[in-house]
Design an enzyme around this catalytic site. Structure first.
Site, short mmCIF file in Angstrom:
data_model
loop_
_atom_site.label_atom_id
_atom_site.label_comp_id
_atom_site.label_asym_id
_atom_site.label_seq_id
_atom_site.Cartn_x
_atom_site.Cartn_y
_atom_site.Cartn_z
N HIS A 1 9.50 -32.29 43.24
CA HIS A 1 8.89 -30.98 42.99
C HIS A 1 8.03 -31.04 41.72
CE1 HIS A 1 8.97 -26.46 42.63
NE2 HIS A 1 8.89 -26.78 41.35
N GLU A 2 8.61 -31.55 40.65
CA GLU A 2 7.87 -31.57 39.38
C GLU A 2 6.65 -32.49 39.47
OE1 GLU A 2 8.56 -29.24 37.60
OE2 GLU A 2 10.62 -28.80 38.17
N HIS B 1 3.78 -30.83 41.14
CA HIS B 1 3.06 -29.85 40.30
C HIS B 1 1.79 -30.44 39.69
CE1 HIS B 1 5.15 -26.13 40.40
NE2 HIS B 1 6.29 -26.56 39.90
N GLU C 1 4.37 -23.27 43.22
CA GLU C 1 5.77 -23.62 43.41
C GLU C 1 6.05 -24.03 44.85
OE1 GLU C 1 7.76 -24.14 41.07
OE2 GLU C 1 6.54 -23.29 39.45
N ASP D 1 7.50 -27.45 46.24
CA ASP D 1 8.71 -27.54 47.08
C ASP D 1 8.44 -28.37 48.34
OD1 ASP D 1 10.35 -26.08 45.42
OD2 ASP D 1 10.04 -24.17 46.45
ZN LIG Z 1 8.12 -25.69 39.74
#
Ligand SMILES: [Zn+2]
Length: 457
Positions: free
Chosen positions: A294-295, A298, A355, A359
């Site tokens: 997830h990070e 980003h 986000e 995900d």
């Molecule tokens: Zn996030």
């Protein structure tokens, strides 16, 4: 007019002059470096020079971020009376310090927040105090925390996971059918430049200038806040310190920071159920693996994509590739806007786009990395579940939370994350291996036909 009405009307007018949380996602529109001399001309009522001198800031330019807000403030400084401004500032100060004042202030503050959060019981003194220590003395508390709850073997294991996910992400970039080779090279450069911070900072912040007295909570807080202000101000006119942490080691969180191109995983999240040293890979790749993926994603979401490998706002895309990327993110945004959280409340697709992109990408990358492990390649059941099933169950488990309706209503309007349930259901309805793992059929509730599924990374 009642004091409360005065405060409300000022807040409302200031808010009307501010950009919405969706507008704030446009990184370029938000960068507005201005000379202090020019600001003094455009907003004379603010008194920029006096203000900056008053807080001890020596600078000839500022990133105003939202000039419209300051234009509004400039006008209001004349249109709102001085008496009303005093009422407003008094209320803001009391509200800010209410949690550390006497019980009537604590109660009033709680009643106000109750409307927004639905919380029906006040936090215990112990919980409040722990949060204060973590917020304001986090790097002192953090040293004790990591000594007790974090070890170097865990750090090594997590770093291996991060590296495996990086490889998995590279493979996915290589296989993208919508991105040209030249942009792929840039994307991979950015991926491999990401700084990895795991557990706790290399150097600890000191609190030598803080005065703590056992019997004086309020004064302690003031001393800590003053120290914090000085600490932040001292950064002015200096190069960015890329070793700095924006969270405390004991916090259960993780973040990607676009201007530094870094991913950060404090010791607080490197614990069960996210990470368990004794668990099988399926559990850890579905848990902390999803968070790591997830990070990393980003760096390539609607905002992250606007920063280059060095963290500068600089375009590294070809026009055509960026158009195709936007086309895909728009589809994802539209899909999430269809999700109903409560009666008439829907997820805001544009607000949660970054986000949700993270995900969806994070799960796919974590899954690919899991498939490189021995367990991921095998078929051995544990507790009656196949490896892939355990991977997906672990994802669902890290998002098990309970929320009140009032909290959800506020959350959906203000938070850039989708509510927990949709952080699981959203990405999985787009992800083919999930359909295979649980034999999902067209008449199942969250089934999406293949052409309706969205895939970006
Ligand atoms: Zn996030």
């Amino acid at each position: 007019m009642k004091n409360a009405d005065i405060v409300y009307l000022i807040e409302k007018e200031l808010a009307a002059g501010s950009r919405t949380n969706i507008e704030l996602r446009d990184v370029n529109a938000n960068f507005n470096k201005k000379a202090v001399s020019a600001m003094s001309k455009s907003q004379p009522n603010i008194g920029w020079t006096t203000l900056l001198a008053g807080i001890g800031a020596t600078t000839d330019s500022i990133d105003m971020a939202q000039p419209g807000y300051y234009d509004k403030l400039n006008t209001m400084l004349k249109s709102v009376s001085l008496t009303n401004w005093k009422t407003y500032l008094k209320a803001a100060t009391i509200q800010n310090y209410a949690p550390v004042l006497s019980q009537p202030f604590i109660n009033a503050s709680f009643e106000f927040n109750k409307v927004l959060s639905g919380e029906d019981t006040q936090k215990s003194r112990r919980q409040t105090m722990t949060a204060i220590v973590d917020n304001l003395l986090g790097q002192a508390l953090g040293q004790l925390y990591v000594k007790r709850y974090f070890n170097e073997d865990a750090k090594k294991r997590v770093l291996t996971l991060v590296n495996n996910l990086q490889k998995a992400f590279e493979n996915r970039i290589n296989q993208l059918d919508w991105m040209s080779d030249s942009t792929k090279v840039k994307a991979k450069e950015k991926l491999y430049t990401i700084i990895k911070k795991i557990g706790y900072p290399d150097k600890w912040r000191n609190y030598d200038n803080v005065q703590i007295t056992r019997t004086k909570l309020f004064e302690n807080i003031i001393s800590l806040n003053k120290n914090d202000f000085k600490y932040e101000l001292a950064k002015l006119n200096k190069p960015v310190d890329k070793t700095e942490w924006q969270t405390t080691p004991s916090t259960v969180t993780a973040y990607y920071n676009p201007p530094v191109n870094e991913i950060v995983f404090p010791a607080g999240i490197l614990q069960y159920p996210y990470f368990d040293f004794s668990a099988d890979d399926a559990i850890n790749y579905g848990g902390i693996g999803m968070v790591i993926g997830h990070e990393m994603t980003h760096a390539f979401d609607d905002q992250g994509a606007q920063f280059d490998k060095d963290g500068n706002v600089k375009n590294w895309w070809t026009k055509e590739d960026y158009r195709k990327f936007k086309e895909r993110t728009t589809k994802l945004s539209e899909l999430y806007s269809t999700f109903t959280v409560l009666d008439t409340v829907h997820i805001k697709g544009p607000l949660t786009l970054g986000e949700n992109t993270a995900d969806n990408g994070g799960i796919a990358i974590a899954y690919d990395a899991f498939k490189m492990t021995e367990q991921g390649k095998g078929n051995e059941k544990i507790d009656g579940f196949m490896p892939d099933q355990r991977f997906f169950l672990s994802i669902a488990r890290i998002w098990r939370v309970k929320t009140r309706d009032a909290f959800l209503r506020t959350y959906v309007n203000t938070n850039p994350h989708s509510p927990a349930m949709w952080r699981v259901n959203g990405p999985l309805m787009n992800f083919a291996p999930f359909y295979r793992a649980f034999n999902i059929q067209p008449d199942d509730k969250n089934y999406k036909a293949e052409n309706e599924r969205v895939r970006i990374w």
